[in-house]
Write a protein that holds these residues in place. Structure first.
Motif, PDB file in Angstrom:
ATOM      1  N   LYS A   3      25.707  21.606  29.193  1.00  8.35           N
ATOM      2  CA  LYS A   3      24.662  22.053  28.369  1.00  8.35           C
ATOM      3  C   LYS A   3      24.433  21.455  27.132  1.00  8.35           C
ATOM      4  CE  LYS A   3      22.190  24.862  32.194  1.00  8.35           C
ATOM      5  NZ  LYS A   3      21.571  25.885  32.159  1.00  8.35           N
ATOM      6  N   GLY A   4      25.402  21.764  26.497  1.00  9.28           N
ATOM      7  CA  GLY A   4      25.332  21.709  25.030  1.00  9.28           C
ATOM      8  C   GLY A   4      25.120  20.138  24.534  1.00  9.28           C
ATOM      9  N   GLY A   5      26.148  19.454  25.715  1.00  9.23           N
ATOM     10  CA  GLY A   5      26.981  17.250  25.866  1.00  9.23           C
ATOM     11  C   GLY A   5      26.075  17.284  26.326  1.00  9.23           C
ATOM     12  N   ARG A  10      21.752  13.530  24.470  1.00  8.33           N
ATOM     13  CA  ARG A  10      20.185  12.854  24.133  1.00  8.33           C
ATOM     14  C   ARG A  10      19.921  12.570  23.050  1.00  8.33           C
ATOM     15  NH1 ARG A  10      19.577  16.616  28.628  1.00  8.33           N
ATOM     16  NH2 ARG A  10      19.491  18.518  27.068  1.00  8.33           N
ATOM     17  N   ARG A  11      20.447  13.666  22.067  1.00  9.09           N
ATOM     18  CA  ARG A  11      20.520  13.598  20.763  1.00  9.09           C
ATOM     19  C   ARG A  11      20.984  12.203  20.122  1.00  9.09           C
ATOM     20  NH1 ARG A  11      20.987  19.053  21.081  1.00  9.09           N
ATOM     21  NH2 ARG A  11      22.742  18.999  19.253  1.00  9.09           N
ATOM     22  N   SER A  12      21.968  12.311  20.324  1.00  6.31           N
ATOM     23  CA  SER A  12      22.737  10.941  19.576  1.00  6.31           C
ATOM     24  C   SER A  12      21.428   9.254  20.549  1.00  6.31           C
ATOM     25  CB  SER A  12      24.084  10.478  20.640  1.00  6.31           C
ATOM     26  OG  SER A  12      24.419   9.474  20.092  1.00  6.31           O
ATOM     27  N   GLU A  13      21.632   9.452  21.566  1.00  7.88           N
ATOM     28  CA  GLU A  13      20.662   8.240  21.984  1.00  7.88           C
ATOM     29  C   GLU A  13      19.543   8.923  21.446  1.00  7.88           C
ATOM     30  OE1 GLU A  13      20.565   8.925  26.468  1.00  7.88           O
ATOM     31  OE2 GLU A  13      22.849   8.370  26.607  1.00  7.88           O
ATOM     32  N   GLY A  14      18.865   9.279  21.354  1.00  9.00           N
ATOM     33  CA  GLY A  14      17.320   9.226  20.411  1.00  9.00           C
ATOM     34  C   GLY A  14      17.423   9.265  19.273  1.00  9.00           C
ATOM     35  N   ASP A  18      16.344   6.028  17.611  1.00  8.92           N
ATOM     36  CA  ASP A  18      15.249   5.490  16.017  1.00  8.92           C
ATOM     37  C   ASP A  18      15.596   4.790  15.233  1.00  8.92           C
ATOM     38  OD1 ASP A  18      13.772   7.235  17.393  1.00  8.92           O
ATOM     39  OD2 ASP A  18      14.766   8.556  15.934  1.00  8.92           O
ATOM     40  N   LEU A  19      17.493   4.437  15.133  1.00 11.47           N
ATOM     41  CA  LEU A  19      17.852   3.492  14.277  1.00 11.47           C
ATOM     42  C   LEU A  19      17.606   1.284  14.416  1.00 11.47           C
ATOM     43  CD1 LEU A  19      20.020   2.808  11.613  1.00 11.47           C
ATOM     44  CD2 LEU A  19      21.586   2.609  13.448  1.00 11.47           C
TER      45      LEU A  19
END
Length: 598
Positions: A3-5, A10-14, A18-19
């Motif tokens: 779940k943490g991974g 998901r945060r990395s894809e977000g 954004d970038l």
């Protein structure tokens, strides 16, 4: 963890979205600025390519830097792995097991932490080893032994450290033991030197006495040398004590033989204790003075030695023949040579007595018990012993019974000792000129002969009493020997009756013709009776059997119940019978002594 991974992904894809959005907005703003400026389309495309190139270079640079970081971490992991393996090998630990799911950064941190911990352990072990080696070196130098061959740079294992500590504890124990032994031996050496008035004259003796106790080298060689020194000093002390004791014994003997007054002895009493040099000198001076007096009084000295010789001969049970072997005993010419011979003989008999003192004591013990046994045997035949009060009679009987058991045991024990003595000496032990075993056998034989003699005397006495009764017809009344005593209070320990006459009367009752006026007729009639023709009362077989030994003393002629007058048995016939018995005992005694003569 999954779940943490996923959340991180998901945060990395977000962040990537954004970038991209930020990049689009920046390009849009740049195009707007370019339009406002009026830059042609071609130049705007070039500028857009420059921006893309710049961004690409920046991203490439960032990627390169991160890749370099990753490579550094991987190289660090390899280094930590190598160092960790080396440390585990040095510390003799099991290999480290890595976490297969750990990231590069986690693995690097974990390996680095393990290496740091093992380095601390290594440092502690080396410090502990160094401290132990320092203690060992100090103790080994004191004990003069080689230290252990463990290298100071080596990393000891925990087991090696434990063994080293145990080894060090053994060294400490040995050091303490040698220290105590050294202090004790040193104190004895100081006392011996003081007693001998000896000053240390060697470097070792000075080291022992002058150095500090903790500074003395406790090597095996020094401890052995220390013991040897003490043994030498004690040997000298023992020799001095033996010399002083010998001088004192000679002085005491000469004092007694020369009858030295007590005042002179008391003035010398201070020199009768100790063994120092001045004491030895004083004793030697006194002995020389007494020796001079001895030469001036040879005759009294010889006579005193002869008296002492007689005492030791008695202690050693020497017979006259053994004593006569010392021919100087009869010499009357008192010279120094005669005195010397007497002194040599006295010294010899003293040594002989001291060597076999236990055997002589056992022989003397047997003789003492034998004399006591004979005394008790004599008391057992004394009628007056029944008048004793206080339980002495019972005590004497118990002691006599005990001696009857202990004497054979003592003789058996002595027989074994005498056999060993004869094997060692090659000759028998003589007691008063006679072999001791023969002496014991002779004593027992004499005892048996004495018992037989007493028995014959009793039989003779009974025969005489029977003669009197037959001569006079009745036994005169005599007072009781024991006096008036209560029958219940007299304990008879033998089967012998109180008066022998009663035994004879019981044996002759119904067999010997009675006096006419003694009793009424057996028929009970009042008619007159013929004095010599009265029928006899039938005899009682039980009483006759009980007294057949007494009746047999009448020359072997049976007494019938017929009409036999007492006058027919003459006094001469009875005396002949008694003399016959006495002759028979004499022959028996002579024959017995001949058979048992040793």
């Amino acid at each position: 963890m999954e779940k943490g991974g996923r959340a991180a992904m998901r945060r990395s894809e977000g962040l990537a979205s954004d970038l991209v959005l930020c990049l689009r907005e920046a390009l849009g703003q740049l195009r707007g600025i370019w339009e406002e400026i009026g830059i042609p389309e071609e130049q705007r495309l070039e500028r857009t390519q420059v921006v893309g190139k710049y961004v690409q270079e920046l991203l490439d640079k960032m990627i390169t830097e991160e890749q370099n970081l990753k490579n550094r971490l991987l190289r660090g992991i390899q280094v930590w792995r190598s160092r960790l393996a080396t440390l585990c090998q040095e510390l003799q630990l099991a290999p480290f097991e890595e976490d297969g799911e750990a990231t590069v950064l986690e693995l690097e941190k974990e390996l680095r932490t393990q290496v740091e911990d093992l380095l601390q352990q290594k440092q502690k072990r080396k410090q502990a080893l160094k401290a132990l080696q320092e203690q060992e070196l100090e103790i080994c130098s004191l004990l003069s032994v080689a230290p252990s061959d463990i290298s100071a740079n080596a990393v000891p294992s925990l087991e090696e450290l434990d063994r080293f500590q145990h080894h060090l504890a053994v060294l400490v124990t040995e050091k303490n033991r040698r220290q105590v032994e050294f202090v004790d031996t040193r104190q004895k050496i100081i006392l011996c030197m003081a007693e001998l008035e000896h000053d240390p004259d060697t470097s070792f003796e000075r080291d022992v006495l002058c150095e500090e106790v903790d500074a003395f080298c406790l090597s095996e060689e020094n401890i052995t040398a220390l013991k040897d020194l003490l043994r030498q000093l004690e040997g000298r002390k023992i020799l001095n004590e033996a010399l002083c004791e010998e001088l004192r014994s000679k002085i005491l003997v000469l004092w007694d033989r020369l009858h030295v007054p007590a005042e002179e002895r008391e003035s010398f009493v201070s020199s009768m204790v100790g063994s120092r040099s001045k004491i030895i000198h004083a004793l030697q001076v006194e002995l020389n003075r007494l020796e001079t007096m001895k030469l001036q009084n040879i005759q009294s000295m010889v006579e005193a030695i002869r008296a002492e010789l007689a005492d030791y001969w008695d202690k050693c049970f020497c017979g006259e023949e053994q004593r006569e072997r010392f021919s100087p005993l009869r010499e009357a010419d008192f010279t120094e040579e005669l005195l010397r011979q007497h002194e040599d003989e006295l010294a010899r008999i003293k040594r002989f007595f001291e060597t076999h003192q236990e055997l002589f004591q056992a022989v003397r013990k047997w003789e003492g018990n034998w004399r006591l046994f004979q005394e008790l045997e004599r008391k057992a035949t004394d009628p007056s012993r029944f008048t004793n009060r206080g339980g002495n009679l019972l005590k004497e009987e118990k002691l006599r019974a005990k001696l009857q058991k202990t004497l054979p045991k003592l003789e058996e024990e002595l027989r074994g000792r005498l056999e060993l003595w004869e094997q060692e000496q090659g000759r028998p032990l003589l007691v008063n000129g006679q072999r001791f075993t023969d002496h014991v056998a002779e004593q027992w034989q004499l005892h048996r002969l004495e018992k037989e003699r007493e028995k014959q005397e009793r039989q003779l006495k009974k025969s005489r009493q029977m003669e009197e009764e037959m001569m006079y017809g009745s036994t005169p009344s005599k007072p009781r020997v024991l006096g008036a005593t209560t029958p219940g209070k007299v304990r008879t320990l033998n089967s012998t009756p109180a008066t022998p006459n009663s035994t004879i009367r019981s044996a002759l009752r119904g067999s010997v013709f009675r006096s006419p006026a003694s009793h009424p007729p057996l028929s009970g009639s009042k008619a007159s009776r013929t004095p010599c023709r009265t029928a006899a009362k039938p005899s009682r077989p039980g009483r006759l059997e009980h007294n057949k030994e007494n009746v047999s003393q009448l020359g072997g002629t049976p007494l019938s119940g017929g009409c036999t007058s007492t006058a027919s048995l003459t006094s001469a016939a009875l005396h002949a019978s008694i003399n016959s018995k006495l002759s028979t005992y004499s022959e028996f005694a002579a024959r017995t002594v001949k058979n048992f003569k040793i």
